[in-house]
Motif scaffolding. Structure first.
Motif, mmCIF file in Angstrom:
data_model
loop_
_atom_site.group_PDB
_atom_site.id
_atom_site.type_symbol
_atom_site.label_atom_id
_atom_site.label_comp_id
_atom_site.label_asym_id
_atom_site.label_seq_id
_atom_site.Cartn_x
_atom_site.Cartn_y
_atom_site.Cartn_z
ATOM 1 N N UNK A 109 11.585 -0.725 21.609
ATOM 2 C CA UNK A 109 10.728 -1.111 20.484
ATOM 3 C C UNK A 109 11.631 -1.364 19.290
ATOM 4 N N UNK A 110 11.358 -2.425 18.556
ATOM 5 C CA UNK A 110 12.213 -2.741 17.412
ATOM 6 C C UNK A 110 11.920 -1.845 16.227
ATOM 7 N N UNK A 111 10.624 -1.658 15.913
ATOM 8 C CA UNK A 111 10.226 -0.770 14.823
ATOM 9 C C UNK A 111 8.713 -0.586 14.857
ATOM 10 N N UNK A 112 8.240 0.333 14.016
ATOM 11 C CA UNK A 112 6.823 0.674 13.986
ATOM 12 C C UNK A 112 6.232 0.450 12.602
ATOM 13 N N UNK A 113 4.953 0.092 12.611
ATOM 14 C CA UNK A 113 4.189 -0.039 11.366
ATOM 15 C C UNK A 113 2.919 0.790 11.517
ATOM 16 N N UNK A 114 2.654 1.670 10.560
ATOM 17 C CA UNK A 114 1.377 2.375 10.505
ATOM 18 C C UNK A 114 0.487 1.646 9.508
ATOM 19 N N UNK A 115 -0.685 1.219 9.973
ATOM 20 C CA UNK A 115 -1.655 0.589 9.074
ATOM 21 C C UNK A 115 -2.687 1.638 8.701
ATOM 22 N N UNK A 116 -2.789 1.954 7.428
ATOM 23 C CA UNK A 116 -3.770 2.938 6.979
ATOM 24 C C UNK A 116 -4.809 2.254 6.101
ATOM 25 N N UNK A 117 -5.935 2.948 5.896
ATOM 26 C CA UNK A 117 -6.852 2.491 4.855
ATOM 27 C C UNK A 117 -6.391 3.133 3.543
ATOM 28 N N UNK A 118 -7.280 3.267 2.572
ATOM 29 C CA UNK A 118 -6.834 3.775 1.265
ATOM 30 C C UNK A 118 -6.591 5.280 1.252
ATOM 31 N N UNK A 119 -6.825 5.957 2.376
ATOM 32 C CA UNK A 119 -6.359 7.336 2.526
ATOM 33 C C UNK A 119 -4.868 7.257 2.867
ATOM 34 N N UNK A 120 -4.048 7.265 1.838
ATOM 35 C CA UNK A 120 -2.686 6.732 1.917
ATOM 36 C C UNK A 120 -1.589 7.777 1.752
ATOM 37 N N UNK A 121 -1.826 9.004 2.219
ATOM 38 C CA UNK A 121 -0.834 10.054 1.999
ATOM 39 C C UNK A 121 0.518 9.699 2.619
ATOM 40 N N UNK A 122 0.526 9.079 3.793
ATOM 41 C CA UNK A 122 1.801 8.769 4.446
ATOM 42 C C UNK A 122 2.511 7.589 3.774
ATOM 43 N N UNK A 123 1.821 6.467 3.470
ATOM 44 C CA UNK A 123 2.523 5.424 2.710
ATOM 45 C C UNK A 123 3.109 5.922 1.392
ATOM 46 N N UNK A 124 2.399 6.809 0.713
ATOM 47 C CA UNK A 124 2.935 7.354 -0.541
ATOM 48 C C UNK A 124 4.156 8.232 -0.271
ATOM 49 N N UNK A 125 4.114 8.987 0.816
ATOM 50 C CA UNK A 125 5.260 9.826 1.166
ATOM 51 C C UNK A 125 6.494 8.976 1.461
ATOM 52 N N UNK A 126 6.309 7.883 2.194
ATOM 53 C CA UNK A 126 7.439 7.005 2.499
ATOM 54 C C UNK A 126 8.045 6.420 1.226
ATOM 55 N N UNK A 127 7.200 6.174 0.248
ATOM 56 C CA UNK A 127 7.667 5.559 -0.994
ATOM 57 C C UNK A 127 8.324 6.572 -1.927
ATOM 58 N N UNK A 128 7.708 7.760 -2.061
ATOM 59 C CA UNK A 128 8.146 8.707 -3.086
ATOM 60 C C UNK A 128 8.887 9.922 -2.543
ATOM 61 N N UNK A 129 8.682 10.246 -1.261
ATOM 62 C CA UNK A 129 9.251 11.462 -0.714
ATOM 63 C C UNK A 129 8.405 12.694 -0.964
ATOM 64 N N UNK A 130 7.260 12.538 -1.622
ATOM 65 C CA UNK A 130 6.356 13.658 -1.885
ATOM 66 C C UNK A 130 5.146 13.573 -0.950
ATOM 67 N N UNK A 131 4.939 14.622 -0.157
ATOM 68 C CA UNK A 131 3.776 14.674 0.730
ATOM 69 C C UNK A 131 2.639 15.337 -0.042
ATOM 70 N N UNK A 132 1.638 14.548 -0.417
ATOM 71 C CA UNK A 132 0.608 14.985 -1.364
ATOM 72 C C UNK A 132 -0.780 14.665 -0.821
ATOM 73 N N UNK A 133 -1.332 15.520 0.076
ATOM 74 C CA UNK A 133 -2.676 15.272 0.604
ATOM 75 C C UNK A 133 -3.716 15.260 -0.503
ATOM 76 N N UNK A 134 -4.721 14.417 -0.336
ATOM 77 C CA UNK A 134 -5.798 14.307 -1.323
ATOM 78 C C UNK A 134 -7.138 14.314 -0.604
ATOM 79 N N UNK A 135 -8.195 14.441 -1.383
ATOM 80 C CA UNK A 135 -9.535 14.424 -0.800
ATOM 81 C C UNK A 135 -9.770 13.107 -0.070
ATOM 82 N N UNK A 136 -10.514 13.187 1.026
ATOM 83 C CA UNK A 136 -10.795 12.007 1.838
ATOM 84 C C UNK A 136 -11.651 11.004 1.089
ATOM 85 N N UNK A 137 -11.289 9.740 1.220
ATOM 86 C CA UNK A 137 -12.087 8.636 0.672
ATOM 87 C C UNK A 137 -12.792 7.945 1.828
ATOM 88 N N UNK A 138 -14.088 7.719 1.702
ATOM 89 C CA UNK A 138 -14.864 7.066 2.753
ATOM 90 C C UNK A 138 -14.605 5.565 2.715
#
Length: 433
Positions: free
Chosen positions: A269-298
């Motif tokens: 496999x060349x690489x992976x992409x995770x597609x998330x909705x606006x519940x974006x804790x992992x994309x934010x972690x990749x960008x900032x290095x801070x793992x910051x869970x938040x309340x779920x958005x519907x």
């Protein structure tokens, strides 16, 4: 093969212990102590193997100490009894359709394998066995159907009231027998917390053998590797030697963890992409290095409405808990409700392919990130019939066709139980079963 906790205590257990415990004693998840490489001969022949042959080869190292080859082959045949086609949508964009099982969701694979594994390895006969699971949409139906009428096992599924589609709800509530679907007056994260409390309740577990069928369970995770091998094999049948880019719609991050485990077994496999909705804790972690869970958005992609993904620690563990290692092989895209609707509409109008909301995030994540000289596929995690209410917003004619074809406009059948976000209520229920 031993399985270790990824928490501080580094507990080591057998496959059956890991499956029936669900979580380790320190509350963390189990992972294989070693992830075996399948060898150059296997990969040289990969494109010529059938789905069941791939499944047998991939799963055998993980189960061989507790399951003989004849039994494993039987479980493989019963689990992978439906097609998993790779379909070209256009140009270098392909989709691996995982929705051809009995509940039209990718989770049929994990749930069917887990139910068969549990029925063969069931270690407890002197007290009742309860499979307890939380669902944000598709897990519940897959688990309910996978365990329906399995002797000696009761199933309790918690789901957030009013936050899954009627079709998804009907798949859980209409079965009866040993299946108990409960609408919790909260979010998926609330449901998940209740499940974890039950696992950590030693008093409860003296009387009730509680285990899980969520993606935290090893028995769900392991078989999910198989379809990534099969997707890559299909790509290589068409384009020998190709290492594809793989995009996975991600909420709890179990499915993409299985994909990365396949990569660790040597899958090209060349690489992976995770597609998330606006519940974006992992994309934010990749960008900032801070793992910051938040309340779920519907959102419209409700099975991905997860504010604190329980499988992300496994994924991070596979990259040695090193952010830079993760970033080199892994990216993540955030898809909004508006973009989900626009993608469903445009892909159908331009390419005559109908996406459900989750698969729409996969398509958009892949098309945004892939380069002209790359080939990729995203996984379609659910059939659009499960989300006709969303399809109707942009393609009313297709929604009506789906309703008629699948009877998706029928009223909810069976009884629905309700529960507040209360661990006492859940514990009382489990004791009463």
């Amino acid at each position: 093969m031993k399985y270790i906790s990824i928490g501080t205590k580094q507990q080591s257990v057998s496959l059956s212990e890991g499956i029936f415990k669900g979580l380790s004693d320190d509350g963390s998840l189990f992972m294989p102590e070693d992830i075996p490489h399948l060898g150059n001969d296997f990969y040289a022949s990969l494109s010529g193997f059938s789905l069941n042959e791939i499944a047998f080869s991939v799963l055998r190292p993980f189960v061989e100490e507790e399951t003989d080859d004849t039994t494993l082959w039987q479980m493989v045949e019963e689990t992978f009894s439906f097609p998993i086609p790779l379909v070209n949508i256009h140009d270098n964009i392909n989709v691996l359709e995982l929705f051809h099982g009995p509940t039209q969701a990718f989770k049929d694979v994990g749930a069917r394998f887990l139910s068969r594994l549990m029925s063969r390895l069931h270690p407890v006969r002197d007290k009742k066995m309860v499979v307890l699971t939380a669902t944000s949409g598709d897990t519940g139906g897959a688990v309910a159907h996978g365990f329906h009428k399995v002797p000696g096992i009761e199933v309790v599924v918690l789901y957030p009231k009013g936050k899954i589609s009627p079709y998804q709800e009907n798949q859980m509530t209409s079965l009866g027998y040993n299946i108990h679907a409960i609408a919790v007056e909260g979010t998926f994260d609330d449901c998940q917390r209740l499940v974890k409390q039950a696992f950590n309740d030693r008093e409860l577990r003296k009387d009730v053998a509680v285990t899980s069928a969520n993606s935290i369970n090893l028995g769900r995770l392991l078989p999910q590797m198989v379809y990534y091998f099969y997707g890559v094999a299909d790509i290589q049948r068409r384009l020998p030697g190709t290492e594809p880019v793989i995009c996975v719609p991600s909420g709890n991050f179990g499915n993409i963890t299985a994909a990365v485990m396949a990569y660790r077994m040597g899958l090209p496999v060349k690489r992976f992409i995770a597609a998330t909705n606006v519940n974006d804790v992992v994309p934010r972690f990749l960008k900032t290095g801070d793992y910051d869970p938040r309340d779920t958005i519907v959102t419209y992609a409700n099975a991905m409405d997860v504010g604190d993904p329980s499988n992300f620690p496994r994924l991070y563990y596979l990259f040695e808990n090193n952010l830079e290692q993760l970033r080199r092989m892994f990216s993540a895209d955030i898809i909004t409700n508006k973009e989900i609707l626009e993608t469903i509409q445009s892909v159908f109008q331009q390419h005559n392919y109908l996406l459900d909301p989750h698969s729409a995030t996969g398509y958009l994540g892949l098309t945004r990130e892939i380069k002209n000289d790359e080939v990729g596929f995203f996984v379609s995690t659910a059939h659009p019939v499960k989300f006709v209410e969303i399809i109707e917003k942009v393609l009313p004619g297709e929604a009506e066709r789906l309703k008629k074809e699948f009877g998706a406009d029928t009223a909810l059948q069976g009884g629905t139980e309700h529960m507040p976000v209360s661990y006492k209520s859940l514990k009382d229920k489990l004791i009463e079963l």
